[in-house]
Motif scaffolding. Structure first.
Motif, PDB file in Angstrom:
ATOM      1  N   LEU A   1       0.901  -0.945   0.002  1.00 22.20           N
ATOM      2  CA  LEU A   1      -0.053  -0.030   0.004  1.00 22.20           C
ATOM      3  C   LEU A   1       0.671   1.187   0.137  1.00 22.20           C
ATOM      4  CD1 LEU A   1      -2.691  -0.926   2.579  1.00 22.20           C
ATOM      5  CD2 LEU A   1      -2.956  -0.858   0.114  1.00 22.20           C
ATOM      6  N   ALA A   2       1.828   1.217   0.594  1.00 28.57           N
ATOM      7  CA  ALA A   2       2.874   2.466   0.711  1.00 28.57           C
ATOM      8  C   ALA A   2       3.989   2.608  -0.563  1.00 28.57           C
ATOM      9  CB  ALA A   2       3.988   2.351   2.192  1.00 28.57           C
ATOM     10  N   GLY A   3       3.655   1.430  -1.330  1.00 28.15           N
ATOM     11  CA  GLY A   3       4.414   1.497  -2.484  1.00 28.15           C
ATOM     12  C   GLY A   3       5.940   1.189  -2.150  1.00 28.15           C
ATOM     13  N   LEU A   4       6.334   0.337  -1.401  1.00 25.50           N
ATOM     14  CA  LEU A   4       7.753   0.086  -0.875  1.00 25.50           C
ATOM     15  C   LEU A   4       8.258  -1.286  -1.051  1.00 25.50           C
ATOM     16  CD1 LEU A   4       7.777   1.672   2.600  1.00 25.50           C
ATOM     17  CD2 LEU A   4       9.038   2.574   0.543  1.00 25.50           C
ATOM     18  N   PRO A   5       9.377  -1.572  -1.641  1.00 25.70           N
ATOM     19  CA  PRO A   5       9.862  -3.048  -1.784  1.00 25.70           C
ATOM     20  C   PRO A   5       9.863  -3.751  -0.470  1.00 25.70           C
ATOM     21  CG  PRO A   5      11.691  -1.281  -1.960  1.00 25.70           C
ATOM     22  CD  PRO A   5      10.350  -0.576  -1.836  1.00 25.70           C
ATOM     23  N   VAL A   6       9.993  -5.213  -0.397  1.00 25.93           N
ATOM     24  CA  VAL A   6      10.261  -5.861   0.703  1.00 25.93           C
ATOM     25  C   VAL A   6      11.234  -6.891   0.256  1.00 25.93           C
ATOM     26  CG1 VAL A   6       9.332  -7.591   2.658  1.00 25.93           C
ATOM     27  CG2 VAL A   6       8.059  -5.458   1.816  1.00 25.93           C
ATOM     28  N   ASP A   7      12.139  -7.367   0.834  1.00 23.23           N
ATOM     29  CA  ASP A   7      13.125  -8.156   0.748  1.00 23.23           C
ATOM     30  C   ASP A   7      12.691  -9.536   1.615  1.00 23.23           C
ATOM     31  OD1 ASP A   7      14.565  -6.843  -1.065  1.00 23.23           O
ATOM     32  OD2 ASP A   7      16.018  -6.261   0.393  1.00 23.23           O
ATOM     33  N   GLU A   8      12.435  -9.084   3.037  1.00 21.24           N
ATOM     34  CA  GLU A   8      12.094 -10.016   3.968  1.00 21.24           C
ATOM     35  C   GLU A   8      11.194  -9.651   5.113  1.00 21.24           C
ATOM     36  OE1 GLU A   8      14.663 -13.848   5.977  1.00 21.24           O
ATOM     37  OE2 GLU A   8      15.672 -12.029   5.059  1.00 21.24           O
ATOM     38  N   VAL A   9      10.461 -10.414   5.744  1.00 26.22           N
ATOM     39  CA  VAL A   9       9.898  -9.798   6.989  1.00 26.22           C
ATOM     40  C   VAL A   9      10.209 -10.718   7.956  1.00 26.22           C
ATOM     41  CG1 VAL A   9       7.651  -9.169   8.081  1.00 26.22           C
ATOM     42  CG2 VAL A   9       8.096  -8.559   5.770  1.00 26.22           C
ATOM     43  N   ILE A  10      10.888 -10.339   9.340  1.00 21.38           N
ATOM     44  CA  ILE A  10      11.235 -11.221  10.347  1.00 21.38           C
ATOM     45  C   ILE A  10      10.521 -11.000  11.431  1.00 21.38           C
ATOM     46  CG2 ILE A  10      13.584 -11.958  11.647  1.00 21.38           C
ATOM     47  CD1 ILE A  10      15.092 -10.622   9.019  1.00 21.38           C
ATOM     48  N   ALA A  11      10.122 -12.010  12.162  1.00 23.89           N
ATOM     49  CA  ALA A  11       9.545 -11.974  13.659  1.00 23.89           C
ATOM     50  C   ALA A  11      10.441 -11.727  14.305  1.00 23.89           C
ATOM     51  CB  ALA A  11       8.557 -13.056  13.650  1.00 23.89           C
ATOM     52  N   LEU A  12      10.480 -10.510  15.284  1.00 23.43           N
ATOM     53  CA  LEU A  12      11.461 -10.302  16.367  1.00 23.43           C
ATOM     54  C   LEU A  12      11.004 -11.094  17.536  1.00 23.43           C
ATOM     55  CD1 LEU A  12      12.084  -6.635  15.612  1.00 23.43           C
ATOM     56  CD2 LEU A  12      13.482  -8.380  14.830  1.00 23.43           C
ATOM     57  N   GLY A  13      11.921 -11.691  18.359  1.00 26.89           N
ATOM     58  CA  GLY A  13      11.726 -12.075  19.787  1.00 26.89           C
ATOM     59  C   GLY A  13      12.294 -11.236  20.748  1.00 26.89           C
ATOM     60  N   MET A  14      13.081 -11.800  21.791  1.00 25.17           N
ATOM     61  CA  MET A  14      13.246 -10.573  22.854  1.00 25.17           C
ATOM     62  C   MET A  14      14.383  -9.590  22.295  1.00 25.17           C
ATOM     63  SD  MET A  14      15.956 -12.710  25.335  1.00 25.17           S
ATOM     64  CE  MET A  14      16.357 -14.555  24.580  1.00 25.17           C
ATOM     65  N   GLU A  15      14.214  -8.759  23.089  1.00 26.91           N
ATOM     66  CA  GLU A  15      15.064  -7.485  22.825  1.00 26.91           C
ATOM     67  C   GLU A  15      16.191  -7.668  24.007  1.00 26.91           C
ATOM     68  OE1 GLU A  15      14.923  -2.639  23.030  1.00 26.91           O
ATOM     69  OE2 GLU A  15      13.251  -3.741  21.955  1.00 26.91           O
TER      70      GLU A  15
END
Length: 87
Positions: free
Chosen positions: A66-80
């Protein structure tokens, strides 16, 4: 809400274009009920690493479309973790 890291390969952007992209990211997040936490752009401007609070990986991909941006990968984050935890 879960957090995700979205990695992108970016086209060349000048400061005006980057400003427009940022405004578009915020507006799209607002429409979708997501939150943009922060982004890091590599020194050469070719890649970004964007942290979001979002309901799912699919929501992050939909946001990018929707924002017109590319995506290489989406990674779920765990603990910080950070250095203050280890002193």
């Amino acid at each position: 809400m879960p957090r995700f890291m979205v990695t992108r390969t970016l086209p060349p952007l000048n400061s005006e274009q980057l400003n427009e992209v940022g405004k578009n990211v915020i507006a799209t997040c607002d429409r979708m009920g997501m939150q943009w936490i922060r982004s890091h752009v590599t020194a050469d401007g070719k890649h970004s690493f964007c942290e979001f609070e979002a309901p799912s990986v699919e929501a992050c991909r939909e946001h990018a479309a929707l924002a017109g941006l590319p995506v290489d990968e989406v990674i779920a984050l765990g603990m910080e973790i950070g250095p203050s935890q280890f002193k």
